[in-house]
Design an enzyme around this catalytic site. Structure first.
Site, mmCIF file in Angstrom:
data_model
loop_
_atom_site.group_PDB
_atom_site.id
_atom_site.type_symbol
_atom_site.label_atom_id
_atom_site.label_comp_id
_atom_site.label_asym_id
_atom_site.label_seq_id
_atom_site.Cartn_x
_atom_site.Cartn_y
_atom_site.Cartn_z
ATOM 1 N N ASP A 125 21.594 13.099 -47.881
ATOM 2 C CA ASP A 125 21.962 13.683 -46.708
ATOM 3 C C ASP A 125 22.699 12.889 -46.195
ATOM 4 O O ASP A 125 22.916 11.547 -46.542
ATOM 5 C CB ASP A 125 20.361 13.518 -45.386
ATOM 6 C CG ASP A 125 19.275 14.792 -45.391
ATOM 7 O OD1 ASP A 125 19.832 15.615 -45.926
ATOM 8 O OD2 ASP A 125 18.352 14.850 -45.406
ATOM 9 N N CYS B 272 18.123 11.491 -50.893
ATOM 10 C CA CYS B 272 18.034 12.633 -50.210
ATOM 11 C C CYS B 272 19.618 13.291 -50.093
ATOM 12 O O CYS B 272 18.930 14.372 -50.231
ATOM 13 C CB CYS B 272 16.776 12.906 -49.013
ATOM 14 S SG CYS B 272 17.632 11.991 -47.488
ATOM 15 N N CYS C 187 14.855 8.384 -43.714
ATOM 16 C CA CYS C 187 15.093 8.643 -42.912
ATOM 17 C C CYS C 187 15.816 7.953 -41.966
ATOM 18 O O CYS C 187 16.337 8.056 -41.141
ATOM 19 C CB CYS C 187 14.474 10.257 -41.955
ATOM 20 S SG CYS C 187 13.354 11.215 -43.889
ATOM 21 N N CYS D 16 17.747 15.813 -42.258
ATOM 22 C CA CYS D 16 15.866 16.726 -41.945
ATOM 23 C C CYS D 16 15.923 16.305 -40.460
ATOM 24 O O CYS D 16 16.534 15.669 -39.909
ATOM 25 C CB CYS D 16 15.464 16.317 -42.937
ATOM 26 S SG CYS D 16 15.449 14.144 -42.585
HETATM 27 FE FE1 FES Z 1 17.082 13.421 -45.922
HETATM 28 FE FE2 FES Z 1 15.196 12.398 -44.313
HETATM 29 S S1 FES Z 1 15.256 13.915 -45.526
HETATM 30 S S2 FES Z 1 17.598 11.954 -44.072
#
Ligand code: FES
Length: 145
Positions: free
Chosen positions: A35, A33, A103, A59
């Site tokens: 992140d 993602c 995540c 997230c």
């Molecule tokens: Fe990226 Fe949860 S969607 S850490």
């Protein structure tokens, strides 16, 4: 879809912030993602994690799992912290939806990366700790589940 505990840690995350002159800092990204998670550890001479803080561009599930993971490693020895897996964190949160399991890996990997940084700075080897990946991909997730 999210447990009450996940919602509670998301709304009121513990240990958010940074530690100046931390003993170890670890930053990892989630390839899935994009992140990012950064964890700071303050480790005393006895090898106890006295303090831990995190910062994330992640997230809600990443925030909740990191909040819980930091609570679980605080006050623990390095060895104990190494044994706290994302699975244990998810269990402590009463589970996560399947699509959000990746995540939870951010916190685990960032803690490992911070421990690696600590070991490098102190020229020591931490038994059982592998060189952290900077990006967490699908493979690891499939290995774990
Ligand atoms: Fe990226 Fe949860 S969607 S850490």
């Amino acid at each position: 879809m999210y447990s009450e505990k996940v919602m509670e840690h998301f709304s009121n995350p513990r240990n958010v912030g940074e530690i100046e002159n931390a003993s170890g800092v670890g930053t990892v990204g989630n390839a899935k993602c994009g992140d990012i998670m950064r964890i700071y550890l303050d480790i005393n001479d006895a090898g106890i994690i006295e303090d831990v803080k995190f910062k994330t561009f992640g997230c809600g599930a990443a925030v909740a799992t990191s909040s819980m993971a930091t609570e679980l490693v605080k006050g623990k020895t390095i060895k104990e912290a190494l044994n706290i897996t994302n699975k244990a964190v998810m269990e402590a949160l009463d589970g996560l939806p399947k699509a959000k399991i990746h995540c939870s890996l951010l916190a685990e990997e960032a803690i490992h990366a911070a421990l690696w940084d600590y070991a490098e700075k102190n020229h020591i080897t931490i038994e059982g700790l592998e060189k952290p990946k900077s990006d967490i991909g699908e493979e690891e997730e499939e290995e774990n589940y």
